[in-house]
Design a protein around this motif. Structure first.
Motif, PDB file in Angstrom:
ATOM      1  N   VAL A 205       0.849  -1.189   0.000  1.00 44.41           N
ATOM      2  CA  VAL A 205       0.000   0.000   0.000  1.00 44.41           C
ATOM      3  C   VAL A 205       0.888   1.244   0.000  1.00 44.41           C
ATOM      4  O   VAL A 205       1.689   1.453   0.908  1.00 44.41           O
ATOM      5  CB  VAL A 205      -0.961   0.010   1.205  1.00 44.41           C
ATOM      6  CG1 VAL A 205      -1.805   1.271   1.219  1.00 44.41           C
ATOM      7  CG2 VAL A 205      -1.853  -1.240   1.183  1.00 44.41           C
ATOM      8  N   TYR A 206       0.735   2.061  -1.029  1.00 47.63           N
ATOM      9  CA  TYR A 206       1.486   3.317  -1.171  1.00 47.63           C
ATOM     10  C   TYR A 206       0.904   4.344  -0.213  1.00 47.63           C
ATOM     11  O   TYR A 206      -0.309   4.534  -0.149  1.00 47.63           O
ATOM     12  CB  TYR A 206       1.383   3.802  -2.623  1.00 47.63           C
ATOM     13  CG  TYR A 206       1.982   5.155  -2.876  1.00 47.63           C
ATOM     14  CD1 TYR A 206       3.356   5.323  -2.947  1.00 47.63           C
ATOM     15  CD2 TYR A 206       1.176   6.273  -3.061  1.00 47.63           C
ATOM     16  CE1 TYR A 206       3.918   6.571  -3.191  1.00 47.63           C
ATOM     17  CE2 TYR A 206       1.722   7.519  -3.308  1.00 47.63           C
ATOM     18  CZ  TYR A 206       3.090   7.653  -3.369  1.00 47.63           C
ATOM     19  OH  TYR A 206       3.637   8.885  -3.610  1.00 47.63           O
ATOM     20  N   ASP A 207       1.773   5.033   0.525  1.00 43.03           N
ATOM     21  CA  ASP A 207       1.293   6.009   1.501  1.00 43.03           C
ATOM     22  C   ASP A 207       1.867   7.407   1.284  1.00 43.03           C
ATOM     23  O   ASP A 207       1.825   8.240   2.176  1.00 43.03           O
ATOM     24  CB  ASP A 207       1.579   5.535   2.923  1.00 43.03           C
ATOM     25  CG  ASP A 207       3.072   5.449   3.226  1.00 43.03           C
ATOM     26  OD1 ASP A 207       3.903   5.705   2.335  1.00 43.03           O
ATOM     27  OD2 ASP A 207       3.406   5.117   4.375  1.00 43.03           O
ATOM     28  N   GLY A 208       2.347   7.690   0.084  1.00 43.84           N
ATOM     29  CA  GLY A 208       2.996   8.969  -0.164  1.00 43.84           C
ATOM     30  C   GLY A 208       2.158   9.995  -0.914  1.00 43.84           C
ATOM     31  O   GLY A 208       2.694  11.027  -1.349  1.00 43.84           O
ATOM     32  N   LEU A 209       0.858   9.768  -1.066  1.00 40.92           N
ATOM     33  CA  LEU A 209       0.021  10.673  -1.856  1.00 40.92           C
ATOM     34  C   LEU A 209       0.109  12.118  -1.369  1.00 40.92           C
ATOM     35  O   LEU A 209       0.292  13.038  -2.159  1.00 40.92           O
ATOM     36  CB  LEU A 209      -1.440  10.192  -1.828  1.00 40.92           C
ATOM     37  CG  LEU A 209      -2.449  11.021  -2.611  1.00 40.92           C
ATOM     38  CD1 LEU A 209      -2.142  11.014  -4.102  1.00 40.92           C
ATOM     39  CD2 LEU A 209      -3.862  10.500  -2.365  1.00 40.92           C
ATOM     40  N   GLY A 210       0.016  12.325  -0.066  1.00 35.96           N
ATOM     41  CA  GLY A 210       0.025  13.678   0.481  1.00 35.96           C
ATOM     42  C   GLY A 210       1.378  14.361   0.434  1.00 35.96           C
ATOM     43  O   GLY A 210       1.464  15.583   0.580  1.00 35.96           O
ATOM     44  N   ALA A 211       2.443  13.608   0.209  1.00 38.62           N
ATOM     45  CA  ALA A 211       3.792  14.179   0.186  1.00 38.62           C
ATOM     46  C   ALA A 211       4.221  14.660  -1.201  1.00 38.62           C
ATOM     47  O   ALA A 211       5.235  15.351  -1.333  1.00 38.62           O
ATOM     48  CB  ALA A 211       4.801  13.149   0.692  1.00 38.62           C
ATOM     49  N   LEU A 212       3.458  14.294  -2.227  1.00 33.98           N
ATOM     50  CA  LEU A 212       3.851  14.678  -3.583  1.00 33.98           C
ATOM     51  C   LEU A 212       3.698  16.181  -3.787  1.00 33.98           C
ATOM     52  O   LEU A 212       2.686  16.763  -3.404  1.00 33.98           O
ATOM     53  CB  LEU A 212       2.985  13.940  -4.613  1.00 33.98           C
ATOM     54  CG  LEU A 212       3.223  12.445  -4.733  1.00 33.98           C
ATOM     55  CD1 LEU A 212       2.134  11.809  -5.591  1.00 33.98           C
ATOM     56  CD2 LEU A 212       4.599  12.158  -5.308  1.00 33.98           C
ATOM     57  N   PRO A 213       4.685  16.810  -4.403  1.00 32.67           N
ATOM     58  CA  PRO A 213       4.537  18.237  -4.723  1.00 32.67           C
ATOM     59  C   PRO A 213       3.506  18.398  -5.837  1.00 32.67           C
ATOM     60  O   PRO A 213       3.210  17.454  -6.570  1.00 32.67           O
ATOM     61  CB  PRO A 213       5.932  18.640  -5.205  1.00 32.67           C
ATOM     62  CG  PRO A 213       6.542  17.376  -5.711  1.00 32.67           C
ATOM     63  CD  PRO A 213       5.961  16.265  -4.860  1.00 32.67           C
ATOM     64  N   LEU A 214       2.963  19.605  -5.955  1.00 37.48           N
ATOM     65  CA  LEU A 214       2.057  19.866  -7.063  1.00 37.48           C
ATOM     66  C   LEU A 214       2.812  19.696  -8.374  1.00 37.48           C
ATOM     67  O   LEU A 214       3.957  20.139  -8.521  1.00 37.48           O
ATOM     68  CB  LEU A 214       1.488  21.278  -6.969  1.00 37.48           C
ATOM     69  CG  LEU A 214       0.537  21.524  -5.795  1.00 37.48           C
ATOM     70  CD1 LEU A 214       0.116  22.986  -5.759  1.00 37.48           C
ATOM     71  CD2 LEU A 214      -0.676  20.616  -5.884  1.00 37.48           C
TER      72      LEU A 214
END
Length: 179
Positions: free
Chosen positions: A40-49
């Protein structure tokens, strides 16, 4: 996990702390047969625009991590909510970071629709976006996992024999397609 296990990267389109979409993916991870390794990937909120000017070396570390995870996966399992009849902005941002990647084209993808009331606008938009990005959609329609909406946990999903059966059907589809 056996030596022959196929790696499936699970992507939730939700940023909620308690998300039905994430719960479905975590439940699928727990139900997965030994032939599949679900991550399960948990980095969605860390991605820059996403900005095309930034889609070059050096990439931001969260973008590198995403592309690496996609590259190491044999397939993707996506559960994405519908916001205002569309794909949530954060998840579209994730997809935008994959448009220019070498890891994504041709990647087998299975979509889950966790909306109990059958939302379909975002699912149709997501399928169109993924097809444009040269993904290999494993089914013509998302597989249903009828969850009650926001606020559902993996434990609640696993407590329902119907939801487990729906997730096992999705896992069987992945197993068959990745064999």
């Amino acid at each position: 996990m056996t030596a022959a296990a196929r790696r499936v990267l699970c992507l939730s389109g939700s940023l909620r702390r308690i998300s039905s979409n994430t719960a479905a993916l975590v439940a699928a991870q727990r139900l997965a047969p030994s032939t599949l390794e679900l991550v399960v990937y948990d980095g969605l909120g860390a991605l820059p625009l996403f900005n095309p000017d930034d889609d070059n070396d050096p990439l931001a570390p969260p973008v590198l991590a995403l592309r690496d995870a996609v590259g190491r996966a044999d397939a993707l399992l996506i559960a994405c909510p519908e916001y205002a009849h569309g794909v949530p902005g954060a998840f579209k941002n994730l997809l935008d970071w994959l448009v220019g990647s070498l890891e994504f084209p041709g990647k087998p993808i299975l979509l889950l629709n966790t909306a109990a009331r059958g939302s379909y606008h975002a699912q149709e938009a997501l399928a169109e976006i993924l097809a444009t990005m040269s993904a290999q959609l494993l089914t013509s329609q998302p597989l249903p996992v009828g969850l009650p909406g926001a606020g559902c946990t993996a434990e609640q999903v696993l407590a329902s024999s119907e939801r487990c059966a729906e997730l096992r059907a999705a896992l069987a589809c992945l197993t068959t397609e990745l064999a």
